[in-house]
Design an enzyme around this catalytic site. Sequence first.
Site, PDB file in Angstrom:
ATOM      1  CD  GLU A  31     115.842  42.792  49.863  1.00  0.00           C
ATOM      2  OE1 GLU A  31     115.899  43.875  50.458  1.00  0.00           O
ATOM      3  OE2 GLU A  31     116.614  41.849  50.093  1.00  0.00           O
ATOM      4  CB  SER A 209     112.802  44.853  51.441  1.00  0.00           C
ATOM      5  OG  SER A 209     113.880  45.633  50.984  1.00  0.00           O
ATOM      6  CB  SER A 352     116.448  54.960  52.766  1.00  0.00           C
ATOM      7  OG  SER A 352     115.754  54.510  51.623  1.00  0.00           O
TER       8      SER A 352
END
Length: 384
Positions: A31, A209, A352
Amino acid sequence: MTTQPDRNARLGSGAHGRLRVLVLFGGRSSEHPISCITAAGVLNAMDPDRYEAVPVGITATGRWHGFEADPAHWNLPGGDLPQVPEPADPLALRCTERGGHDLVSVASGESHGTIDVVFPLLHGPFGEDGTLQGELEMAAVPYVGAGVLASAVGMDKHFMKVAFQAAGLQVGPWETITDRQWRGEREAVLERVAALAFPVFVKPARAGSSFGITRVAGAEDLVAAIEEARRFDPKVVVEAGIVGREIECAVLDGHGVQAPRASLPGEIVVHDGSGQHEFYDFQAKYQDDTAADLSCPADLPEAAIDTVRRLAVVAFDAVDAEGLSRVDFFYTPAGEFVINEINTMPGFTPISMYPAMWERSGLAYGELIGELLQLALERGTGLH
């Protein structure tokens, strides 16, 4: 009576009393690029009158590389994922005689100034799993987010589910496959996994993710999916598919004895007409801005909104989290909430889910960053 802390009570070591904030990003996990993108968002939003940002990228080999505070360098450029390059002279934290911590060059010993607090924007192993948190605890440097235990439990989907069950939360059926079991008992592993209702989701136990996740419709595709997950983690979790809407809730710690706070719940609606996204995968999250929309507050009955906010705080406390977390649920047709996971360092770009839900709940992105830094300073380090 609980009083709200004075946000201006602490002066930092930077110019004009600003707090010097070490913004850590990158790291050794898969990530890494997502962490870089997150750092760009945070650096853009930090109030320069209150904070002096000190950006440091951690390379894929674990070395610290200092940079100028230019967030544009870490934005997602034209589909290419950013990467922290290896430094000529890596940096490290060093204790000072006054009990503070300087950022220094390893080779020359040159000081780059004192650090007041760390904002560790790392995702995945060697950043979000308690390893970095342990290093910062040993150095007695305040930092944003969960401590060692909560970070480790929140990173491991198996132990996370055990903690949720102990707290009375409803958890869907799953099986865990350790490296030893897969190498030594493969047929037995496949037999117990095949007993789950298909479709199933095969996931690395300690990654995020959506890396390495495969939706599997039948037993014939299990081996390939498990091998794909094992590219990211030798420990694998297989979860039975849950029929329901995916509802998420952002949790922000309270000050002092105040209870943690839960945002309005949100729902990611994947509406990709091309059929490319079977679920909210990596491409849908970060590379296709037309693939999904955030609905917040989610279209739920008022009682269900109250319930999911309460359960999100239960999950936060179940793993002993601190600072921030995003908690993900399935909302079933029967009106029940089945918990999926907790993320103790969720994606933190301005778009996000975590900051977006707080934005819709009345707390702007920059103010949220200030809250998290204040919480870190209030908590300090050590046992508490």
